[in-house]
Design a protein around this motif. Sequence first.
Motif, PDB file in Angstrom:
ATOM      1  N   ARG A  79       0.915  -1.060   0.124  1.00  0.00           N
ATOM      2  CA  ARG A  79      -0.211  -0.019   0.047  1.00  0.00           C
ATOM      3  C   ARG A  79       0.796   1.317   0.154  1.00  0.00           C
ATOM      4  O   ARG A  79       1.896   1.373   0.501  1.00  0.00           O
ATOM      5  CB  ARG A  79      -0.710  -0.011   1.238  1.00  0.00           C
ATOM      6  N   VAL A  80       0.319   2.288  -0.754  1.00  0.00           N
ATOM      7  CA  VAL A  80       1.102   3.366  -0.519  1.00  0.00           C
ATOM      8  C   VAL A  80       0.642   4.288   0.732  1.00  0.00           C
ATOM      9  O   VAL A  80      -0.777   4.368   0.818  1.00  0.00           O
ATOM     10  CB  VAL A  80       0.560   4.309  -1.644  1.00  0.00           C
ATOM     11  N   TYR A 128       6.323   2.668   0.998  1.00  0.00           N
ATOM     12  CA  TYR A 128       5.834   3.040  -0.101  1.00  0.00           C
ATOM     13  C   TYR A 128       5.310   4.547  -0.029  1.00  0.00           C
ATOM     14  O   TYR A 128       4.105   4.685   0.527  1.00  0.00           O
ATOM     15  CB  TYR A 128       5.008   2.452  -0.876  1.00  0.00           C
ATOM     16  N   PHE A 129       5.560   5.698  -0.345  1.00  0.00           N
ATOM     17  CA  PHE A 129       5.069   6.928   0.044  1.00  0.00           C
ATOM     18  C   PHE A 129       4.865   7.602  -1.462  1.00  0.00           C
ATOM     19  O   PHE A 129       5.741   7.344  -2.282  1.00  0.00           O
ATOM     20  CB  PHE A 129       5.658   7.879   0.992  1.00  0.00           C
ATOM     21  N   PRO A 130       3.887   8.547  -1.644  1.00  0.00           N
ATOM     22  CA  PRO A 130       3.457   9.276  -2.651  1.00  0.00           C
ATOM     23  C   PRO A 130       4.589  10.101  -3.254  1.00  0.00           C
ATOM     24  O   PRO A 130       4.221  11.488  -3.410  1.00  0.00           O
ATOM     25  CB  PRO A 130       2.296   9.607  -2.444  1.00  0.00           C
ATOM     26  N   ARG A 161      -6.489   8.490  -2.650  1.00  0.00           N
ATOM     27  CA  ARG A 161      -6.431   9.163  -1.557  1.00  0.00           C
ATOM     28  C   ARG A 161      -5.088   9.727  -1.020  1.00  0.00           C
ATOM     29  O   ARG A 161      -4.968  10.199  -0.100  1.00  0.00           O
ATOM     30  CB  ARG A 161      -6.873   8.086  -0.273  1.00  0.00           C
ATOM     31  N   ARG A 162      -3.925   9.141  -2.010  1.00  0.00           N
ATOM     32  CA  ARG A 162      -2.409   9.308  -1.664  1.00  0.00           C
ATOM     33  C   ARG A 162      -1.900  10.250  -2.519  1.00  0.00           C
ATOM     34  O   ARG A 162      -0.692  10.830  -2.325  1.00  0.00           O
ATOM     35  CB  ARG A 162      -1.936   7.995  -1.524  1.00  0.00           C
ATOM     36  N   PHE A 163      -2.444  10.339  -3.825  1.00  0.00           N
ATOM     37  CA  PHE A 163      -1.385  11.252  -4.943  1.00  0.00           C
ATOM     38  C   PHE A 163      -2.315  12.421  -4.914  1.00  0.00           C
ATOM     39  O   PHE A 163      -3.439  12.592  -5.398  1.00  0.00           O
ATOM     40  CB  PHE A 163      -1.455  10.605  -6.082  1.00  0.00           C
ATOM     41  N   ASP A 164      -1.402  13.692  -4.917  1.00  0.00           N
ATOM     42  CA  ASP A 164      -1.914  14.935  -4.996  1.00  0.00           C
ATOM     43  C   ASP A 164      -1.775  15.254  -6.742  1.00  0.00           C
ATOM     44  O   ASP A 164      -0.857  15.422  -7.260  1.00  0.00           O
ATOM     45  CB  ASP A 164      -1.076  15.981  -4.422  1.00  0.00           C
ATOM     46  N   GLY A 165      -3.115  15.245  -7.059  1.00  0.00           N
ATOM     47  CA  GLY A 165      -3.256  15.607  -8.577  1.00  0.00           C
ATOM     48  C   GLY A 165      -3.946  16.933  -8.712  1.00  0.00           C
ATOM     49  O   GLY A 165      -4.388  17.660  -7.882  1.00  0.00           O
TER      50      GLY A 165
END
Length: 291
Positions: free
Chosen positions: A19-20, A28-30, A123-127
């Motif tokens: 999981r990110v 694992y980080f975004p 939930r984890r990536f800033d788009g």
Amino acid sequence: MSAPFPSVVPSLTPSLRGRVGRDARSGYFPVPHRYRLHLALSCPDGLRIAVTHSLLGLDDTLPVTLLPAIPDTGDGGYSVLRPLYEASSHRHPGPATAPVLSDGWSGRIVSTDPAEILTDLARRFDGAGADLHPGGAETAIEAVRLLCERSIDAPAQRAGRADAAPAEREAALRLLLDGLAVVERRLDGRADLLGEEPTLADVQLWVTLVQLDTVHRWHLDAAAVQRIADHPRVWAYARRLAGHPAFGRHLDLDGIALRHHARCLGREAAGAAMQIVDWAEHAQGRVRQPG
């Protein structure tokens, strides 16, 4: 937020399920450009992830490698993904299937679980895109996923089985129609399932409707297809989202047909000629996919 749909038993999930996380301590980080998606748009899971990726505006953050419509190994996997599987699980016993979220830093797979990949993207990536997993909607989004899986997709497959008894096919069709009726009621007076904008619930449902009309319909009789089509809000919703560039541009209709006919052992039925949605007409901006 309460779930608007009935709950069902979840299915088994893949074994590679990293999981990110939120920060560097998670493993694992975004980090932008660290990860890559490997997707076949002919596969419903790949299509869902591609739509989510576009809705989130992650083109400049998380690159995508598109795979051919039909896997190229005898076990249903992709040879190009085998090195990633071997690096992640020594002598991996199963096929090297897509979708895959891979980590460019380690050369390994983060996850092959479609539902968890979708959640982590949202939930984890800033788009630059929408909030597809709003706070408080977790239960409702999961309920929609399970409704699509158990009350639309699975019974549609059973209803089209030529080797099933007529009573079994009719029972499966009734379950499918009940599932569509739930969605029809939910769409009364609203454009999207959970709010003013599409969420992961809409991504799940839309791809399920694409599969119903472009794959499962081939094995249903004409009367069954007419009963399925008799849900005007459901199919108006499907047409509208097909016109949304984040949805329609990823529709690989030729690839879906190739994948279906390469894998399917069932017989074509009268409903095959009764397309519910003209997807090619409504899906604007479709891009050519790899062969």
